[in-house]
Design a protein around this motif. Structure first.
Motif, PDB file in Angstrom:
ATOM      1  N   ASP A 256      29.847  24.289  21.252  1.00 27.05           N
ATOM      2  CA  ASP A 256      29.053  25.493  21.409  1.00 27.05           C
ATOM      3  C   ASP A 256      28.143  25.312  22.615  1.00 27.05           C
TER       4      ASP A 256
ATOM      5  N   LEU B 273      35.065  34.078  11.515  1.00 22.47           N
ATOM      6  CA  LEU B 273      36.263  33.394  11.043  1.00 22.47           C
ATOM      7  C   LEU B 273      37.185  34.428  10.408  1.00 22.47           C
TER       8      LEU B 273
ATOM      9  N   PHE C  77      26.258  19.527  13.985  1.00 16.11           N
ATOM     10  CA  PHE C  77      25.218  20.020  13.084  1.00 16.11           C
ATOM     11  C   PHE C  77      25.657  19.752  11.656  1.00 16.11           C
TER      12      PHE C  77
ATOM     13  N   ALA D 148      28.130  28.642   3.853  1.00 20.36           N
ATOM     14  CA  ALA D 148      27.764  27.438   4.599  1.00 20.36           C
ATOM     15  C   ALA D 148      26.336  27.595   5.107  1.00 20.36           C
ATOM     16  N   VAL D 149      25.537  26.590   4.825  1.00 24.76           N
ATOM     17  CA  VAL D 149      24.120  26.604   5.187  1.00 24.76           C
ATOM     18  C   VAL D 149      23.904  25.573   6.282  1.00 24.76           C
ATOM     19  N   GLY D 150      23.309  25.978   7.396  1.00 25.76           N
ATOM     20  CA  GLY D 150      23.022  25.028   8.476  1.00 25.76           C
ATOM     21  C   GLY D 150      21.675  24.350   8.241  1.00 25.76           C
TER      22      GLY D 150
ATOM     23  N   ARG E 203      21.079  25.564  18.048  1.00 24.75           N
ATOM     24  CA  ARG E 203      22.530  25.562  18.215  1.00 24.75           C
ATOM     25  C   ARG E 203      22.947  24.242  18.830  1.00 24.75           C
ATOM     26  N   TYR E 204      23.746  23.499  18.105  1.00 24.62           N
ATOM     27  CA  TYR E 204      24.104  22.149  18.525  1.00 24.62           C
ATOM     28  C   TYR E 204      25.614  21.981  18.492  1.00 24.62           C
TER      29      TYR E 204
ATOM     30  N   ARG F 196      31.132  21.735  16.768  1.00 25.08           N
ATOM     31  CA  ARG F 196      31.651  22.872  17.550  1.00 25.08           C
ATOM     32  C   ARG F 196      31.201  22.707  18.994  1.00 25.08           C
TER      33      ARG F 196
ATOM     34  N   ARG G  31      31.504  38.430  10.873  1.00 25.63           N
ATOM     35  CA  ARG G  31      31.667  36.974  10.831  1.00 25.63           C
ATOM     36  C   ARG G  31      32.802  36.502  11.733  1.00 25.63           C
TER      37      ARG G  31
ATOM     38  N   GLN H 269      26.086  20.830   7.635  1.00 25.84           N
ATOM     39  CA  GLN H 269      26.197  21.953   6.702  1.00 25.84           C
ATOM     40  C   GLN H 269      26.106  21.501   5.250  1.00 25.84           C
TER      41      GLN H 269
ATOM     42  N   ARG I 172      18.849  24.293  11.161  1.00 24.00           N
ATOM     43  CA  ARG I 172      18.092  25.546  11.305  1.00 24.00           C
ATOM     44  C   ARG I 172      17.066  25.697  10.195  1.00 24.00           C
TER      45      ARG I 172
ATOM     46  N   ALA J 198      20.809  33.186  12.178  1.00 29.10           N
ATOM     47  CA  ALA J 198      21.483  33.000  10.889  1.00 29.10           C
ATOM     48  C   ALA J 198      21.239  31.599  10.347  1.00 29.10           C
TER      49      ALA J 198
ATOM     50  N   CYS K 182      22.453  30.933   7.221  1.00 28.17           N
ATOM     51  CA  CYS K 182      23.682  30.663   6.469  1.00 28.17           C
ATOM     52  C   CYS K 182      24.642  31.818   6.674  1.00 28.17           C
ATOM     53  N   GLY K 183      25.887  31.562   6.391  1.00 26.70           N
ATOM     54  CA  GLY K 183      26.892  32.608   6.479  1.00 26.70           C
ATOM     55  C   GLY K 183      27.962  32.342   5.449  1.00 26.70           C
TER      56      GLY K 183
HETATM   57  P1  AMP Z   1      29.103  30.104  10.587  1.00 27.45           P
HETATM   58  O1  AMP Z   1      30.252  29.778   9.710  1.00 27.45           O
HETATM   59  O2  AMP Z   1      29.369  30.076  12.034  1.00 27.45           O
HETATM   60  O3  AMP Z   1      28.369  31.333  10.156  1.00 27.45           O
HETATM   61  O4  AMP Z   1      28.073  28.916  10.317  1.00 27.45           O
HETATM   62  C1  AMP Z   1      27.399  28.787   9.105  1.00 27.45           C
HETATM   63  C2  AMP Z   1      26.014  28.276   9.353  1.00 27.45           C
HETATM   64  O5  AMP Z   1      26.060  27.026  10.033  1.00 27.45           O
HETATM   65  C3  AMP Z   1      25.172  29.172  10.255  1.00 27.45           C
HETATM   66  O6  AMP Z   1      24.527  30.172   9.530  1.00 27.45           O
HETATM   67  C4  AMP Z   1      24.199  28.186  10.835  1.00 27.45           C
HETATM   68  O7  AMP Z   1      23.130  27.969   9.933  1.00 27.45           O
HETATM   69  C5  AMP Z   1      25.001  26.940  10.959  1.00 27.45           C
HETATM   70  N1  AMP Z   1      25.549  26.789  12.321  1.00 27.45           N
HETATM   71  C6  AMP Z   1      26.666  27.336  12.847  1.00 27.45           C
HETATM   72  N2  AMP Z   1      26.862  26.944  14.102  1.00 27.45           N
HETATM   73  C7  AMP Z   1      25.840  26.118  14.408  1.00 27.45           C
HETATM   74  C8  AMP Z   1      25.467  25.372  15.566  1.00 27.45           C
HETATM   75  N3  AMP Z   1      26.216  25.363  16.668  1.00 27.45           N
HETATM   76  N4  AMP Z   1      24.330  24.630  15.508  1.00 27.45           N
HETATM   77  C9  AMP Z   1      23.563  24.591  14.407  1.00 27.45           C
HETATM   78  N5  AMP Z   1      23.870  25.271  13.273  1.00 27.45           N
HETATM   79  C10 AMP Z   1      24.987  26.027  13.271  1.00 27.45           C
END
Ligand code: AMP
Length: 420
Positions: free
Chosen positions: A115, A260, A125, A305-307, A121-122, A113, A258, A127, A310, A280, A282-283
């Motif tokens: 971002d 999405l 990353f 999805a688990v990052g 935040r990368y 992403r 969220r 998942q 993090r 976060a 995970c989400g």
């Molecule tokens: P999201 O679908 O955006 O909630 O992403 C799911 C999980 O991915 C988040 O809870 C984070 O643990 C991880 N994540 C999302 N974006 C990033 C990012 N830019 N850098 C690192 N981890 C991320």
């Protein structure tokens, strides 16, 4: 010559950090397989339209964060910003709906992403992603939630708690969006410019705006839970009951929507201290309309999805110890060309016998070779010199016990196999 650096927002994971990654991946895989999930791998890039349709135009991910490109054949492609759209595409394309339902699938891999990089935040990353497709029972929601809970708990996370909300379904969402907009229209002069735009394009997203001026408006906003249709309310009630039953704590967060578009009913996150603003870890949630949106048959689904970056930041912050990965346990030192040939032959035989071994390279004195063996942290050093070769033995030094013995060359591999 230019000095190259890694691209902004990317990480190098050096050998000394791999044991964290290995440990987390192993735990995640173990828990997934324990719960009957099977691994699926999908491409790192997909048709751009898949994400635009699945995640939704108007979301930050699609509008601002996609690594989209046109390949040499003129195809519009995007590096995946998440897994769910690709996994659901694969489910439809490969006919997984004719297999026993639900299909429980997990994946690991890089996601991309564009971002704004900061701690946690990368732009690339990793998942760990889990989906249950073809089931609307709230048990499925609880299963994915329990899985990630157990992952965090097993890794040493403290004070776990889900942030939980429901974002309804196409039947009840328009009614809620209407009252939400009415509330916002009364405060148009206060809210930020982004929220003025969001009200048109993705109104639910006003609820997770971070701008100071929007906070009082959010605090006074109506709650989706008060506008759920009977079916969504029943689903949410049963989910809460099951979470209580399994003793997984949650707090209702009316602001959680969220980023999405595909979510329906359940949405949840887990937040953790120790990674600054990027709380976060995970989400996830339910996405009962996604398969149809992607041209497939109606298929309910729920996932998370688990990052992993993090998670590792939190583990480092908590000082969680992880066993090191085993390196070579045997080091071969040699003096003279004949001994070097014998060392190479032994090295090969040891590895074929599944003994992790390393030999000194180049021609060096014994002291230098022993120093290297010490730095590499091996248990046994085999010393081969001319005397040893003539007598058909090797000197074996046990670096931990500080003892030295002679072992017949013919027996050496078996002798070491028994000990390492
Ligand atoms: P999201 O679908 O955006 O909630 O992403 C799911 C999980 O991915 C988040 O809870 C984070 O643990 C991880 N994540 C999302 N974006 C990033 C990012 N830019 N850098 C690192 N981890 C991320």
């Amino acid at each position: 010559m230019p000095r190259f650096q890694r691209p902004t927002g990317t990480l190098d994971t050096l050998p000394e950090d791999q044991h964290y990654w290995d440990h987390v991946r192993r735990r995640a895989r173990h828990l997934a397989e324990l719960a009957g999930f099977e691994r699926i791998d999908v491409p790192v890039f997909e048709a751009t339209q898949l994400f635009a349709r699945g995640i939704g135009a108007g979301t930050d991910v699609v509008d601002k964060e996609m690594y989209a490109f046109t390949d040499k054949g003129g195809h519009q492609l995007t590096l995946r910003p998440e897994f769910t759209a690709g996994v659901v595409r694969a489910y439809i394309e490969n006919g997984l709906q004719v297999r026993p339902q639900p299909q429980k699938l997990y994946s690991f891999g890089p996601t991309f992403r564009y971002d704004r990089p900061q701690a946690g935040r990368y732009r690339q990353f990793t998942q760990f992603n889990v989906e249950i497709l073809g089931e609307q029972d709230p048990v499925a929601d609880v299963e994915v939630m329990a899985l990630v809970w157990d992952l965090y708990a097993g890794l040493g996370f403290q004070d776990l708690e889900f942030q939980l909300n429901s974002t309804g379904c196409p039947r009840c969402r328009p009614g809620y969006v209407k009252v939400l907009k009415e509330h916002y229209v009364r405060h148009l002069d206060v809210i930020c410019e982004d929220c003025q735009r969001r009200l048109e394009r993705s109104p639910l997203r006003v609820l997770d705006c971070k701008a100071d001026q929007c906070q009082p408006v959010i605090a006074g906003a109506p709650h989706f839970l008060d506008y759920l249709c009977d079916e969504c309310a029943a689903h949410f009630g049963t989910l809460r009951d099951y979470l209580d039953l399994l003793d997984r704590q949650y707090t209702i967060n009316h602001r959680l929507v969220r980023g999405l578009d595909y979510y329906t009913k359940t949405v949840f996150e887990v937040w953790a201290a120790g990674i600054g603003a990027q709380a976060a870890v995970c989400g996830g949630g339910r996405y009962d309309g996604l398969a149809e949106r992607l041209g497939g048959p109606p298929t309910p689904g729920v996932g998370v999805a688990v990052g992993l970056e993090r998670i590792i930041l939190v583990m480092e912050d908590l000082g969680v110890e992880v066993p090191s990965l085993p390196g070579p346990r045997v080091f071969l030192a040699h003096l003279g060309p004949l001994a070097k040939r014998e060392a190479l032959r032994l090295l090969d035989e040891l590895r074929r016998s599944d003994v992790a071994a390393w030999m000194a390279l180049g021609e060096r004195g014994l002291r230098s070779q022993l120093r290297e063996a010490g730095k590499r942290g091996v248990r046994h050093v085999i010393i081969l010199g001319e005397d040893e070769l003539q007598n058909g033995v090797a000197t074996v030094r046990d670096m931990e016990a500080g003892e030295q013995v002679n072992v017949q060359l013919a027996e050496l591999v078996g002798w070491l196999s028994d000990r390492v």
